[in-house]
Design an enzyme around this catalytic site. Structure first.
Site, PDB file in Angstrom:
ATOM      1  N   LYS A   5     -75.710  76.623 -36.145  1.00 14.01           N
ATOM      2  CA  LYS A   5     -75.329  77.175 -34.841  1.00 14.01           C
ATOM      3  C   LYS A   5     -76.549  77.574 -34.003  1.00 14.01           C
ATOM      4  O   LYS A   5     -77.674  77.652 -34.524  1.00 14.01           O
ATOM      5  CB  LYS A   5     -74.404  78.373 -35.072  1.00 14.01           C
ATOM      6  CG  LYS A   5     -73.104  77.992 -35.792  1.00 14.01           C
ATOM      7  CD  LYS A   5     -72.166  79.177 -35.869  1.00 14.01           C
ATOM      8  CE  LYS A   5     -70.891  78.792 -36.585  1.00 14.01           C
ATOM      9  NZ  LYS A   5     -69.909  79.896 -36.575  1.00 14.01           N
ATOM     10  N   TYR A  48     -63.123  74.660 -31.107  1.00 15.51           N
ATOM     11  CA  TYR A  48     -62.553  75.888 -31.664  1.00 15.51           C
ATOM     12  C   TYR A  48     -61.162  76.194 -31.085  1.00 15.51           C
ATOM     13  O   TYR A  48     -60.737  77.355 -31.112  1.00 15.51           O
ATOM     14  CB  TYR A  48     -63.504  77.057 -31.411  1.00 15.51           C
ATOM     15  CG  TYR A  48     -64.665  77.108 -32.395  1.00 15.51           C
ATOM     16  CD1 TYR A  48     -64.450  77.352 -33.749  1.00 15.51           C
ATOM     17  CD2 TYR A  48     -65.983  76.923 -31.970  1.00 15.51           C
ATOM     18  CE1 TYR A  48     -65.499  77.411 -34.656  1.00 15.51           C
ATOM     19  CE2 TYR A  48     -67.051  76.980 -32.873  1.00 15.51           C
ATOM     20  CZ  TYR A  48     -66.788  77.225 -34.216  1.00 15.51           C
ATOM     21  OH  TYR A  48     -67.821  77.288 -35.118  1.00 15.51           O
ATOM     22  N   ASN A  90     -73.313  83.519 -36.835  1.00 14.40           N
ATOM     23  CA  ASN A  90     -73.368  83.521 -38.296  1.00 14.40           C
ATOM     24  C   ASN A  90     -74.039  82.273 -38.887  1.00 14.40           C
ATOM     25  O   ASN A  90     -73.725  81.857 -39.997  1.00 14.40           O
ATOM     26  CB  ASN A  90     -71.986  83.795 -38.894  1.00 14.40           C
ATOM     27  CG  ASN A  90     -70.981  82.729 -38.547  1.00 14.40           C
ATOM     28  OD1 ASN A  90     -71.286  81.814 -37.800  1.00 14.40           O
ATOM     29  ND2 ASN A  90     -69.785  82.831 -39.092  1.00 14.40           N
ATOM     30  N   HIS A 100     -71.500  76.772 -39.604  1.00 14.96           N
ATOM     31  CA  HIS A 100     -70.054  76.556 -39.719  1.00 14.96           C
ATOM     32  C   HIS A 100     -69.807  75.673 -40.927  1.00 14.96           C
ATOM     33  O   HIS A 100     -70.608  74.786 -41.212  1.00 14.96           O
ATOM     34  CB  HIS A 100     -69.529  75.858 -38.464  1.00 14.96           C
ATOM     35  CG  HIS A 100     -68.128  75.344 -38.616  1.00 14.96           C
ATOM     36  ND1 HIS A 100     -67.030  76.155 -38.511  1.00 14.96           N
ATOM     37  CD2 HIS A 100     -67.657  74.108 -38.916  1.00 14.96           C
ATOM     38  CE1 HIS A 100     -65.937  75.435 -38.725  1.00 14.96           C
ATOM     39  NE2 HIS A 100     -66.293  74.184 -38.969  1.00 14.96           N
ATOM     40  N   GLU A 120     -63.063  67.493 -37.833  1.00 18.76           N
ATOM     41  CA  GLU A 120     -64.330  67.979 -37.257  1.00 18.76           C
ATOM     42  C   GLU A 120     -65.423  66.905 -37.331  1.00 18.76           C
ATOM     43  O   GLU A 120     -66.231  66.774 -36.410  1.00 18.76           O
ATOM     44  CB  GLU A 120     -64.752  69.258 -37.970  1.00 18.76           C
ATOM     45  CG  GLU A 120     -63.800  70.415 -37.665  1.00 18.76           C
ATOM     46  CD  GLU A 120     -63.987  71.650 -38.548  1.00 18.76           C
ATOM     47  OE1 GLU A 120     -63.220  72.600 -38.380  1.00 18.76           O
ATOM     48  OE2 GLU A 120     -64.896  71.659 -39.401  1.00 18.76           O
TER      49      GLU A 120
HETATM   50  P1  CMP Z   1     -66.760  79.728 -38.035  1.00 22.96           P
HETATM   51  O1  CMP Z   1     -66.693  79.601 -39.523  1.00 22.96           O
HETATM   52  O2  CMP Z   1     -67.511  78.678 -37.305  1.00 22.96           O
HETATM   53  O3  CMP Z   1     -65.267  79.800 -37.441  1.00 22.96           O
HETATM   54  C1  CMP Z   1     -64.894  80.574 -36.315  1.00 22.96           C
HETATM   55  C2  CMP Z   1     -66.028  81.356 -35.730  1.00 22.96           C
HETATM   56  O4  CMP Z   1     -65.684  82.394 -34.851  1.00 22.96           O
HETATM   57  C3  CMP Z   1     -66.771  82.057 -36.852  1.00 22.96           C
HETATM   58  O5  CMP Z   1     -67.431  81.143 -37.684  1.00 22.96           O
HETATM   59  C4  CMP Z   1     -67.652  83.001 -36.048  1.00 22.96           C
HETATM   60  O6  CMP Z   1     -68.809  82.346 -35.515  1.00 22.96           O
HETATM   61  C5  CMP Z   1     -66.751  83.354 -34.851  1.00 22.96           C
HETATM   62  N1  CMP Z   1     -66.229  84.719 -34.888  1.00 22.96           N
HETATM   63  C6  CMP Z   1     -66.559  85.681 -34.010  1.00 22.96           C
HETATM   64  N2  CMP Z   1     -65.917  86.815 -34.274  1.00 22.96           N
HETATM   65  C7  CMP Z   1     -65.144  86.585 -35.359  1.00 22.96           C
HETATM   66  C8  CMP Z   1     -64.238  87.395 -36.098  1.00 22.96           C
HETATM   67  N3  CMP Z   1     -63.990  88.668 -35.798  1.00 22.96           N
HETATM   68  N4  CMP Z   1     -63.619  86.810 -37.165  1.00 22.96           N
HETATM   69  C9  CMP Z   1     -63.863  85.520 -37.487  1.00 22.96           C
HETATM   70  N5  CMP Z   1     -64.727  84.709 -36.790  1.00 22.96           N
HETATM   71  C10 CMP Z   1     -65.346  85.241 -35.739  1.00 22.96           C
END
Ligand code: CMP
Length: 137
Positions: free
Chosen positions: A9, A49, A112, A115, A126
């Site tokens: 990311k 998303y 984070n 993904h 995806e």
């Molecule tokens: P990802 O695994 O890519 O899937 C959804 C993304 O939403 C997650 O990682 C985070 O980058 C983002 N995100 C932001 N806030 C939250 C939250 N409270 N819970 C889960 N995902 C979140």
């Protein structure tokens, strides 16, 4: 052998962790089947998303995911989806196990670092979002 899909990311790229994270993924036993350094428009990030459209974090997530370049990749390994989720750790880096990619390289639940697909079905969807069949090796 099965495959999963990942994105490094914008925070991971901006913080200079692209090489370290790719190295971690390869050393964990994943083979790169396809890879692209690219950037999502807000529209494309929203589409990727779309499943989270009703969640309170959706608008911020779309803004963040289109804020800078990413690396998209298809990874191959036995039990790829589950093993990759173990390799990256919990969505919230504060809850991720020691030694996982998110524990090592992520700062917040949104930014984070990586993904990872949550099912074989989503891995296929995806992967096709970024790669045609002729781009996979
Ligand atoms: P990802 O695994 O890519 O899937 C959804 C993304 O939403 C997650 O990682 C985070 O980058 C983002 N995100 C932001 N806030 C939250 C939250 N409270 N819970 C889960 N995902 C979140």
């Amino acid at each position: 052998m099965s495959t999963t899909f990942t994105m490094l990311k914008p925070d991971a790229i901006a913080n200079g962790y692209m090489g370290a994270i790719l190295d971690h993924i390869i050393k964990a036993g994943f083979k790169i089947k396809a890879m692209k350094y690219t950037r999502l428009t807000a529209e494309r990030a929203g589409e990727f998303y779309a499943v989270h459209k009703e969640r309170p974090f959706y608008n911020d997530l779309v803004k963040y995911m289109s804020s800078g370049p990413i690396v998209a990749a298809i990874l191959e390994k036995d039990n790829a989806v589950e093993d990759f989720r173990k390799t990256i750790g919990a969505t919230d880096p504060a809850k991720a196990e020691a030694g996982t990619i998110r524990k090592l390289y992520a700062k917040s639940i949104e930014a984070n670092a990586v993904h990872g697909s949550d099912s074989d079905e989503n891995a296929a969807i995806e992967s096709s979002f970024f790669f045609s069949m002729t781009e996979r090796f």
